[in-house]
Enzyme design. Structure first.
Site, mmCIF file in Angstrom:
data_model
loop_
_atom_site.group_PDB
_atom_site.id
_atom_site.type_symbol
_atom_site.label_atom_id
_atom_site.label_comp_id
_atom_site.label_asym_id
_atom_site.label_seq_id
_atom_site.Cartn_x
_atom_site.Cartn_y
_atom_site.Cartn_z
ATOM 1 N N CYS A 1 139.175 31.328 85.790
ATOM 2 C CA CYS A 1 137.918 32.001 85.387
ATOM 3 C C CYS A 1 137.853 33.416 85.958
ATOM 4 O O CYS A 1 137.378 34.339 85.284
ATOM 5 C CB CYS A 1 136.703 31.203 85.855
ATOM 6 S SG CYS A 1 136.623 29.560 85.145
ATOM 7 N N ARG B 1 136.271 26.067 78.000
ATOM 8 C CA ARG B 1 136.327 27.505 77.670
ATOM 9 C C ARG B 1 136.023 27.667 76.177
ATOM 10 O O ARG B 1 136.933 27.706 75.350
ATOM 11 C CB ARG B 1 137.700 28.079 78.026
ATOM 12 C CG ARG B 1 138.039 27.904 79.485
ATOM 13 C CD ARG B 1 139.363 28.512 79.892
ATOM 14 N NE ARG B 1 139.732 28.006 81.206
ATOM 15 C CZ ARG B 1 139.262 28.437 82.360
ATOM 16 N NH1 ARG B 1 138.404 29.443 82.369
ATOM 17 N NH2 ARG B 1 139.638 27.890 83.498
HETATM 18 C C1 BEZ Z 1 139.986 27.761 86.978
HETATM 19 O O1 BEZ Z 1 140.944 28.091 87.666
HETATM 20 O O2 BEZ Z 1 139.240 28.588 86.445
HETATM 21 C C2 BEZ Z 1 139.702 26.305 86.772
HETATM 22 C C3 BEZ Z 1 140.778 25.455 86.725
HETATM 23 C C4 BEZ Z 1 140.504 24.086 86.557
HETATM 24 C C5 BEZ Z 1 139.208 23.642 86.444
HETATM 25 C C6 BEZ Z 1 138.159 24.551 86.462
HETATM 26 C C7 BEZ Z 1 138.415 25.880 86.623
#
Ligand code: BEZ
Length: 238
Positions: A55, A138
């Protein structure tokens, strides 16, 4: 996979639907969506959680491209099911501390919605319990100036989005509207576009026998040129 009782399942908005309306608190104050964005294209997207690496890479990339989207009449609005103070702290950390792929001191100026109750995320089908019942996936909704959903993209938690593609979608949707054409696989401004399929035997015959300003691969599949300059000067702000 968790078992979701049918009674809590909400229908997801679809392409062609009016974007579901809501009021929300964001990092830029309250918003009234999509009403206050009337007249503008909007990319409304969700991310799973603040202070997570994928993110963070996405937010830095999106914020770095905000002016490019703005030039294409497109505003950005983000959402996660975290609270406002988490959002503020995360955006401050991004600006003050994160140096990633040549991006640093990145200020996220577009609104990031707090949605602890998941009310908005559920309205938009952003909670997909097979992937996570506590985080939004997402999701990306492309909403036109009349508040109609024109395209939707969903990625799972582990996969960061391709921002060239999100920009390509915004330009392609606007080109389709402006020139009454469709865009073929992998289209980019300057590539040939697809003219509407012949709607009568006469037009099909004419196209096959007398192709003037178009190339017909067959009667139902004709393309024509629109220069990159013409596409971009029509769509982008001067
Ligand atoms: C992230 O790195 O944004 C992420 C990865 C797995 C679950 C939620 C967020």
């Amino acid at each position: 996979m968790e078992n979701i009782p049918q009674s809590t399942a909400q229908p997801m908005p679809r392409i062609g639907d009016k974007a579901p309306a809501f009021k929300a608190v964001t990092t830029q104050g309250e918003i009234n969506f999509p009403e206050q964005y009337s007249g503008s294209w909007v990319i409304f997207f969700s991310h799973p959680a603040d202070f997570t690496p994928v993110c963070t890479s996405e937010f830095m990339t999106f914020a770095s491209l905000e002016s490019k989207f703005e030039q294409a009449h497109c505003k950005l609005v983000g959402l996660s099911v975290d609270g406002l103070y988490s959002h503020i702290a995360w955006l401050r950390t991004i600006k003050d501390k994160i140096d990633y792929k040549g991006m640093k001191n990145v200020e996220v100026k577009f609104p990031l919605i707090e949605d602890i109750t998941m009310e908005v995320a559920k309205k938009y089908g952003m909670i997909q319990p097979g992937e996570s019942s506590t985080k939004a996936v997402r999701a990306v909704f492309f909403i036109d100036p009349k508040g109609i959903i024109r395209a939707i993209v969903y990625y799972p938690l582990s996969l960061g989005r391709n921002f060239d593609e999100l920009y390509r979608v915004i330009i392609a949707l606007q080109a389709a509207d402006a020139f009454s054409i469709a865009t073929p696989a992998d289209w980019r401004p300057g590539d040939d576009v697809i003219v509407p399929t012949a709607g009568s035997c006469g037009v099909a015959k004419e196209r096959m026998e007398n192709q003037k300003d178009m190339t017909c691969h067959d009667w139902f599949f004709c393309t024509k040129k629109i220069s990159k300059e013409k596409v971009l000067e029509t769509i982008l702000k001067k």
